[in-house]
Design a protein around this motif. Structure first.
Motif, short mmCIF file in Angstrom:
data_model
loop_
_atom_site.label_atom_id
_atom_site.label_comp_id
_atom_site.label_asym_id
_atom_site.label_seq_id
_atom_site.Cartn_x
_atom_site.Cartn_y
_atom_site.Cartn_z
N GLU A 554 0.82 -1.19 0.00
CA GLU A 554 0.00 0.00 0.00
C GLU A 554 0.87 1.26 0.00
OE1 GLU A 554 -3.16 0.31 -0.34
OE2 GLU A 554 -3.57 -1.84 -0.42
N ALA A 555 1.90 1.26 0.82
CA ALA A 555 2.77 2.42 0.90
C ALA A 555 3.93 2.23 -0.07
CB ALA A 555 3.29 2.60 2.33
N ARG A 556 4.02 3.17 -0.99
CA ARG A 556 5.10 3.10 -1.99
C ARG A 556 5.84 4.43 -1.96
NH1 ARG A 556 2.94 1.50 -7.68
NH2 ARG A 556 1.58 3.29 -7.29
N ASP A 557 7.16 4.34 -2.05
CA ASP A 557 7.99 5.53 -2.00
C ASP A 557 8.83 5.63 -3.28
OD1 ASP A 557 7.09 6.11 0.58
OD2 ASP A 557 8.62 4.79 1.47
N ASP A 558 9.31 6.86 -3.49
CA ASP A 558 10.22 7.05 -4.63
C ASP A 558 11.55 6.38 -4.34
OD1 ASP A 558 8.20 8.57 -5.63
OD2 ASP A 558 9.14 10.51 -5.22
N GLU A 559 12.12 5.82 -5.37
CA GLU A 559 13.42 5.17 -5.24
C GLU A 559 14.31 5.57 -6.41
OE1 GLU A 559 13.79 1.10 -4.30
OE2 GLU A 559 11.89 0.99 -3.18
N GLN A 560 15.60 5.63 -6.15
CA GLN A 560 16.57 5.96 -7.19
C GLN A 560 17.85 5.19 -6.92
OE1 GLN A 560 17.11 10.13 -7.92
NE2 GLN A 560 19.09 9.84 -8.94
N PHE A 561 18.41 4.59 -7.96
CA PHE A 561 19.62 3.81 -7.83
C PHE A 561 20.32 3.79 -9.18
CE2 PHE A 561 15.95 1.11 -8.56
CZ PHE A 561 16.31 0.35 -9.67
N ASN A 562 21.60 3.42 -9.12
CA ASN A 562 22.42 3.34 -10.34
C ASN A 562 22.62 1.90 -10.74
OD1 ASN A 562 22.71 6.12 -10.39
ND2 ASN A 562 24.63 6.09 -9.25
N LEU A 563 22.70 1.70 -12.07
CA LEU A 563 22.97 0.38 -12.63
C LEU A 563 24.17 0.50 -13.55
CD1 LEU A 563 19.38 -0.91 -13.56
CD2 LEU A 563 20.81 -1.63 -11.63
N ALA A 564 25.04 -0.46 -13.47
CA ALA A 564 26.21 -0.53 -14.36
C ALA A 564 25.93 -1.56 -15.45
CB ALA A 564 27.47 -0.89 -13.58
N THR A 565 26.06 -1.16 -16.70
CA THR A 565 25.81 -2.07 -17.81
C THR A 565 27.05 -2.87 -18.14
OG1 THR A 565 26.41 -0.42 -19.45
CG2 THR A 565 24.12 -0.44 -18.72
N LEU A 566 26.84 -3.88 -18.97
CA LEU A 566 27.95 -4.74 -19.34
C LEU A 566 28.96 -4.02 -20.23
CD1 LEU A 566 25.97 -8.04 -20.09
CD2 LEU A 566 27.26 -7.45 -18.02
N ASP A 567 28.54 -2.95 -20.93
CA ASP A 567 29.48 -2.22 -21.79
C ASP A 567 30.10 -1.03 -21.10
OD1 ASP A 567 27.22 -0.75 -21.57
OD2 ASP A 567 26.88 -0.46 -23.72
N GLY A 568 30.04 -0.99 -19.76
CA GLY A 568 30.72 0.04 -19.00
C GLY A 568 29.95 1.34 -18.85
N ARG A 569 28.68 1.38 -19.14
CA ARG A 569 27.89 2.58 -19.00
C ARG A 569 27.29 2.66 -17.61
NH1 ARG A 569 29.16 5.77 -23.02
NH2 ARG A 569 27.15 6.85 -22.87
N THR A 570 26.95 3.86 -17.17
CA THR A 570 26.31 4.07 -15.87
C THR A 570 24.92 4.64 -16.10
OG1 THR A 570 28.44 4.49 -14.83
CG2 THR A 570 26.49 5.23 -13.65
N LEU A 571 23.91 3.94 -15.59
CA LEU A 571 22.53 4.36 -15.74
C LEU A 571 21.95 4.69 -14.38
CD1 LEU A 571 21.22 1.63 -18.24
CD2 LEU A 571 22.27 3.84 -18.77
N THR A 572 21.20 5.81 -14.32
CA THR A 572 20.48 6.19 -13.10
C THR A 572 19.01 5.90 -13.31
OG1 THR A 572 22.09 7.90 -12.56
CG2 THR A 572 19.91 8.08 -11.55
N VAL A 573 18.44 5.04 -12.47
CA VAL A 573 17.03 4.65 -12.57
C VAL A 573 16.28 5.30 -11.42
CG1 VAL A 573 15.40 2.74 -12.65
CG2 VAL A 573 17.67 2.47 -13.66
N ALA A 574 15.19 6.04 -11.76
CA ALA A 574 14.32 6.65 -10.75
C ALA A 574 12.92 6.09 -10.92
CB ALA A 574 14.32 8.16 -10.88
N ILE A 575 12.33 5.60 -9.82
CA ILE A 575 11.01 4.97 -9.85
C ILE A 575 10.12 5.75 -8.91
CG2 ILE A 575 9.69 2.87 -9.50
CD1 ILE A 575 12.21 1.29 -10.05
N ALA A 576 8.94 6.20 -9.44
CA ALA A 576 8.00 6.98 -8.64
C ALA A 576 6.61 6.39 -8.80
CB ALA A 576 8.01 8.44 -9.07
N PRO A 577 5.83 6.27 -7.70
CA PRO A 577 4.46 5.76 -7.79
C PRO A 577 3.53 6.81 -8.38
CG PRO A 577 4.97 6.37 -5.53
CD PRO A 577 6.24 6.55 -6.31
#
Length: 831
Positions: A554-577
């Protein structure tokens, strides 16, 4: 061709008579000779005894000789007589032959002269003759075929369709066929395709068919043109009468005396007569005498009459619109029955009055303009909506005047180009389609404007105040479009997942960042299937996204984290309800940003260290230079003042030069410190009112030695009444001094450096003009630069002046001076 046939008969008649005489003489010679021998022989035989008896005692031999010679003697006598007669006949025949020969020569000479005269006549008169011997004979041409067709082949003349209109070509073909087969003469006038008037004549001559073509000239050409114009006028008159006859309204023409000369069938029907002849014979008028008298009076004054009268048409009283004109050769007119039109107009007026009463009670504002764009109607709501003066509206202003009045009152939408907007609105008069517009007024009101064309011409404007609805709809559409365009243009990947975990919305960057084809995100794929298609993440990299999207908490919060890809890239993922259990997932490729940030951080640190080193170095050098320079200046001044004893003039000059050089190096050191302080941000500007005359006088005081040494004149031009300027007093003097010193350094001996100061909008302008070439300074308007290899002092002074101008919020430009050299323009703002 007639003269050739006559000559041939004359020539042939003479030789025939001579030949008959010669044949007669030859026949007589032969017949006489043969005929003479037979009678002589017979006579000799029959009278031999008589001759014997008459000659007694003649021997036998003598008798035989005489008997054989006698016939020949007689024959010889006869032949001689006939020969004499034949000779006389031959001489007569020869004389006749000579006479006819001379006559033949005269005939030939006459024929040749006639032929030369005919050829000259054909050449001069632009004539072409074509002759045929019999129906099947080949044509013979005499003259110039170029009078009808541009060709050197005369046989093309017989292709009549090439140089005559189709109807006249067929007519000439028919005439020529009758001429050659039946000997029927013809004569016709024609106009060629290229516009020449031709006279064409054909007739039989001496058994030959001859056709003559001649280009009409002089009076014949004028007559042909008049006939052509007459035919055209007759055809036009016939067409006009046909049109007038077909008009269902009475039409009449009058002669010079004013009597009826022609009427159409509708006129005869209107006066109840069987036809136009009966009308003309009786001179029956369609209008009564009073109306005709009024029409004549108007025609005398104006030459024409146009008005409405009452007339009896087909036994009924009707209202007609009469137009009648008069002239020197007569006149005419027509009567248009407008009874039904007048009744319709009255009914329409009554209906319009009812509509006006209805429209005046409507809350919708209505304005009606006629075909001339003049306001003909407006209701009460129109006046209330735009708060216009009723007297102004009742003056029937034009549509453009109403728009100008509305604009002056701020009751029209804002337009970047009002003329173009107004022209597009007035262009609706030429359109047959109804258009709808939304007007957003400066006062915040929103109007729905419907512009409809009127059947009689003009436009009807309907204005509905839909401020609330229009504002909401406009805001919603603008917000939706803005959000959609923004979403599609974002470089960050955006995906919206529904409560079922399926993708509802995404932008192109979402598929691009995850390395997916756009088709893979079509058809509402599930978050798990999307994760299975992503190959750029290590195992388990997509699991966190799937858990959050499919979470049932029921309670959902915003989240943000980084992911490293296999080709050496850095991705920032932000999830909001989002509402309705939806989830927004944004992903940003921050690889370049992270790398650039690291590089910039390292670079900035290196720049700060370099700046510190440079500033410290400049300060250290300046400090180290100031002490010995101060000592040099003091010693030079002491020597010049005679402390060490009286100096010779040469020694005194050396001491003074040394003092000035040391002062210059000391000033240069101060300028270097100032420039370093400006670039490092260590110089603060404290603005205060600065009197321009005093500040400029103080700045130029230090230039007197330079001006005297360089033999340069300084011209000052200060505009009268200049107010004080807000600037740092010390830095302002530095600006003026450095600009003038820079100009003096490049001026030639004997030249003048000019300083002009004038008031400008928002500040003041200083113009320094010299006639020299500035090394290292580009003479491009609005641009300046210091290039390597210039003299240190000049480049330094300009750079310092430019830095101080920029600190004051001004600008400095260099332009080419038309008379040579350069012009430096400085603008300093008021505050």
């Amino acid at each position: 061709m007639g003269f050739e046939a006559s000559g041939e008969k004359t020539v042939r008649r003479g030789p025939a008579r001579a030949r008959r005489w010669l044949r007669l003489a030859a026949g007589l010679r032969a017949s006489t000779f043969l005929g003479a021998l037979l009678p002589v022989q017979a006579f000799a035989q029959d009278n031999a005894e008589a001759f014997q008896l008459r000659l007694p005692g003649m021997g036998q031999q003598a008798y035989g000789l005489m008997h054989s010679a006698l016939p020949f003697g007689i024959a010889l006598l006869v032949v001689t007589v006939y020969a004499t007669a034949i000779s006389m006949l031959h001489v007569r025949a020869r004389r006749l032959w000579n006479e006819h020969f001379e006559e033949q020569n005269r005939t030939i000479r006459d024929a040749q002269a006639r032929m030369e005269r005919s050829a000259l006549f054909l050449t001069t008169d632009k004539r072409l003759l074509v002759a045929w011997n019999g129906p099947k004979g080949e044509p013979e041409f005499e003259g110039d075929p170029g009078i009808v067709v541009e060709t050197t082949n005369p046989h093309r003349v017989l292709a009549f369709s090439e140089w005559l209109p189709e109807a006249e070509a067929r007519q000439l073909d028919t005439h020529l066929l009758q001429l050659r087969s039946e000997g029927t003469s013809f004569s016709m006038n024609a106009r060629s395709i290229r516009g020449d008037f031709l006279e064409i004549e054909g007739r039989p001559i001496a058994g030959r068919a001859v056709m003559a073509l001649k280009v009409a000239t002089g009076e014949r050409l004028a007559l042909a043109r008049m006939m052509d114009e007459k035919s055209a006028l007759e055809a036009a008159q016939g067409q006009l009468r046909t049109v007038l006859e077909a008009i269902p309204q009475p039409v009449w023409l009058r002669d010079r005396a004013g009597k009826l000369g022609w009427v159409n069938s509708a006129y005869a029907q209107a006066v109840d007569l069987p036809g136009a002849d009966a009308v003309l014979s009786r001179q029956t008028e369609i209008l009564d005498s009073d109306d005709r008298a009024a029409i004549r009076q108007t025609q005398v004054r104006q030459g024409r009459y146009h008005g409405s009268v009452t007339a009896i048409l087909s036994g009924q009283r009707r209202k007609v619109d009469v137009v009648e004109v008069s002239g020197p050769e007569g006149g005419g007119g027509f009567a248009l029955d407008i009874s039904e039109l007048e009744a319709t107009r009255l009914a329409l007026e009554r209906q319009m009055e009812a509509h006006v009463r209805t429209l005046d009670e409507l809350p919708t504002a209505v304005a009606i303009f006629n075909q001339q764009q003049v306001l003909t109607y407006f209701n009460r709501a129109f006046v209330d909506l735009f708060a216009l003066d009723r007297n102004f509206l009742q003056g029937q202003p034009t549509n453009g005047a109403v728009l100008d009045q509305l604009r002056a009152r701020g009751r029209l939408p804002e337009a970047s180009d009002f003329r173009e907007w107004k022209a597009s609105l007035l262009a609706q008069y030429a359109s047959a389609e109804t258009t709808e517009h939304g007007w957003r007024l400066p006062n915040g009101r929103s109007l729905r404007v419907v512009i409809s064309p009127n059947p009689q011409g003009g436009l009807t404007y309907l204005f509905e105040d839909e401020t609330e609805r229009f504002t909401l709809a406009t805001s919603y559409e603008e917000l939706k479009n803005t959000q959609w365009e923004t979403l599609m243009a974002l470089s960050e990947g955006v995906g919206v997942f529904g409560s079922d975990g399926c993708l509802q919305l995404s932008n192109p960057a979402f598929a691009q960042i995850w390395g997916l084809e756009p088709e893979a995100l079509q058809g509402r794929p599930h978050v798990e299937s999307i994760g299975a298609s992503v190959r750029k993440l290590p195992p388990g990299g997509w699991r966190r996204i799937s858990e959050i999207v499919c979470s049932l908490m029921e309670a959902r919060d915003d989240e943000q984290f980084n992911l490293a890809t296999l080709d050496g890239r850095t991705l920032t993922v932000a999830i909001a309800p989002l509402p309705d259990r939806a989830t927004l997932v944004t992903v940003t490729d921050v690889t370049d940003t992270v790398q650039a940030e690291n590089r910039l951080r390292e670079h900035n640190e290196a720049l700060r260290q370099a700046a510190r080193l440079r500033t410290d170095f400049i300060k250290s050098v300046s400090f180290e230079l100031r002490s010995p320079l101060t000592s040099v200046v003091g010693l030079a001044q002491a020597l010049a003042g005679g402390v060490a004893g009286e100096l010779t003039p040469k020694q005194l000059a050396y001491a003074q030069d040394l003092s000035r050089a040391a002062d210059a190096v000391l000033a240069l050191t101060s300028d270097i410190l100032d420039l370093a302080g400006v670039e490092s941000g260590g110089v603060e500007i404290v603005k205060a009112p600065v009197d321009l005359g005093t500040a400029i006088a103080e700045a130029t005081e230090g230039l007197k030695d330079r001006l005297g040494d360089a033999k340069i004149r300084l011209s000052l031009n200060l505009q009268a009444g200049l107010p004080p300027v807000m600037a740092d007093p010390k830095r302002f003097r530095h600006i003026v001094f450095n600009l003038l010193a820079n100009a003096v350094a490049f001026a030639q001996p004997g030249e003048t450096v000019r300083l002009a100061v004038r008031k400008a909008e928002g500040g003041i302008i200083l113009e320094v003009t010299d006639s020299g070439n500035h090394p290292g300074v580009s003479a491009v308007p609005g641009k300046s630069s210091i290039l390597p290899g210039i003299e240190r002092e000049q480049g330094l002074r300009f750079s310092l002046a430019k830095a101080l101008v920029l600190l004051h919020g001004g600008r400095i430009d260099i332009h080419d001076n038309p008379s040579g050299g350069h012009q430096t323009v400085v603008f300093l703002p008021e505050a």
